[in-house]
Design a protein around this motif. Structure first.
Motif, PDB file in Angstrom:
ATOM      1  N   CYS A   1     -41.623  30.075 -36.110  1.00 37.44           N
ATOM      2  CA  CYS A   1     -41.822  29.545 -37.447  1.00 37.44           C
ATOM      3  C   CYS A   1     -42.708  28.474 -37.385  1.00 37.44           C
ATOM      4  O   CYS A   1     -43.166  27.790 -38.335  1.00 37.44           O
ATOM      5  N   LYS A   2     -43.333  27.930 -36.219  1.00 39.15           N
ATOM      6  CA  LYS A   2     -44.387  27.006 -36.039  1.00 39.15           C
ATOM      7  C   LYS A   2     -45.555  27.004 -37.336  1.00 39.15           C
ATOM      8  O   LYS A   2     -45.915  27.981 -37.652  1.00 39.15           O
ATOM      9  N   ALA A   3     -45.808  25.816 -38.046  1.00 45.16           N
ATOM     10  CA  ALA A   3     -46.874  25.592 -38.787  1.00 45.16           C
ATOM     11  C   ALA A   3     -48.096  26.003 -38.150  1.00 45.16           C
ATOM     12  O   ALA A   3     -48.355  25.821 -36.826  1.00 45.16           O
ATOM     13  N   ARG A   4     -48.857  27.138 -38.694  1.00 43.36           N
ATOM     14  CA  ARG A   4     -50.113  27.392 -38.235  1.00 43.36           C
ATOM     15  C   ARG A   4     -50.920  27.791 -39.398  1.00 43.36           C
ATOM     16  O   ARG A   4     -50.682  27.925 -40.631  1.00 43.36           O
ATOM     17  N   GLU A   5     -52.380  27.704 -38.991  1.00 40.47           N
ATOM     18  CA  GLU A   5     -53.303  28.124 -39.822  1.00 40.47           C
ATOM     19  C   GLU A   5     -53.519  29.798 -40.296  1.00 40.47           C
ATOM     20  O   GLU A   5     -53.206  30.542 -39.267  1.00 40.47           O
TER      21      GLU A   5
ATOM     22  N   VAL B   1     -32.371  27.521 -28.557  1.00 38.61           N
ATOM     23  CA  VAL B   1     -32.509  27.818 -30.105  1.00 38.61           C
ATOM     24  C   VAL B   1     -33.619  27.017 -30.820  1.00 38.61           C
ATOM     25  O   VAL B   1     -34.341  27.820 -31.416  1.00 38.61           O
ATOM     26  N   LEU B   2     -33.902  25.905 -30.358  1.00 32.78           N
ATOM     27  CA  LEU B   2     -35.261  25.192 -31.022  1.00 32.78           C
ATOM     28  C   LEU B   2     -36.277  25.677 -30.251  1.00 32.78           C
ATOM     29  O   LEU B   2     -37.163  25.799 -31.235  1.00 32.78           O
ATOM     30  N   GLU B   3     -36.419  26.274 -29.096  1.00 27.85           N
ATOM     31  CA  GLU B   3     -37.632  26.962 -28.620  1.00 27.85           C
ATOM     32  C   GLU B   3     -37.895  28.349 -29.404  1.00 27.85           C
ATOM     33  O   GLU B   3     -39.046  28.389 -30.050  1.00 27.85           O
TER      34      GLU B   3
END
Ligand code: NI
Ligand code: NI
Ligand code: NI
Lengths: 109, 109, 109
Positions: A64-68, A56-58
């Motif tokens: 949702c990972k922070a990105r530019e 689930v964390l993956e």
């Protein structure tokens, strides 16, 4: 059994919902605001077996990972030319804050 | 002390609230959507002494348990006669997903 | 790492938000209703290192503690003179119900 409490930006919320359903995980979404992340956000409650936490964390990370993100320039209201940037700029979007909490008892009625 | 986090269908939410108040338990309700249960749902936070957990679970079970409900037939829009069922059908309603989480410290100010 | 779940009255919610930000703590707010506290309320989720739990509890206490408030008398509708109190009365406002829950894993993506 663990309860995963994940705070994600609204813009990633739908995508995360679909990815969780596709992987056969069930989540409840709570309307939430401010704080961990500046923009509007959604808090997911996801109940999972211990051995599935990392899966689930993956899914959260990849959706949702922070990105530019490139943002087109906007002419300033009132014409403050000093602060006008005439080319696209990168801003950071997304990101997730995730707590994994122990569950002592789990019931479905 | 435990924190009981219970996701129940909106249609059972009011009844559960009243049953909890009547039994002298206090709950906070969070607006929530989708996931564990298909229809609109409500997430209850209920803080209780360890020895009262089973009592609260009984109240949730008796007020929110998944059950069959007869639904009157509805004439299909556009008149798709093939899928029309001319007698009441049973659908499943209700249901609750419940997590019991340990509380290390409890304060009231 | 702990997750602090605090239910506070709406009227104290903004003040608590600002006090937490000023002390460099980050919180997510969930819309919530009824239960622990009678009036509309807000549920804060605050993730903190173990050694900072007492500091956050102090901030919640000093911004949300139950206290007396003088309320000016209101003429009763329909003129039920029997129940009219012609001087300010003290009512209790504020208050917070706080759960500290263990966090087994914490991630930021
Ligand atoms: Ni969708
Ligand atoms: Ni009612
Ligand atoms: Ni403000």
């Amino acid at each position: 059994m663990k309860l995963i409490i994940a705070v994600v930006q609204d813009k990633d919320s739908n995508r995360l919902s679909h990815a969780l359903v596709k992987a056969d995980f069930r989540a409840t979404k709570l309307a939430s605001t401010g704080g961990f992340l500046k923009a509007g956000n959604t808090t997911f409650l996801i109940g999972v077996e211990d051995e599935k936490v990392s899966g689930v964390l993956e899914i959260i990370k990849s959706n949702c990972k922070a990105r530019e993100q490139l943002v087109a320039p906007v002419s300033p209201m009132g014409g403050n030319a000093d602060s006008y940037v005439p080319y696209p700029v990168e801003i950071q979007v997304g990101g997730a804050t995730v707590f994994v909490v122990p569950v002592e008892q789990f019931e479905q009625f």
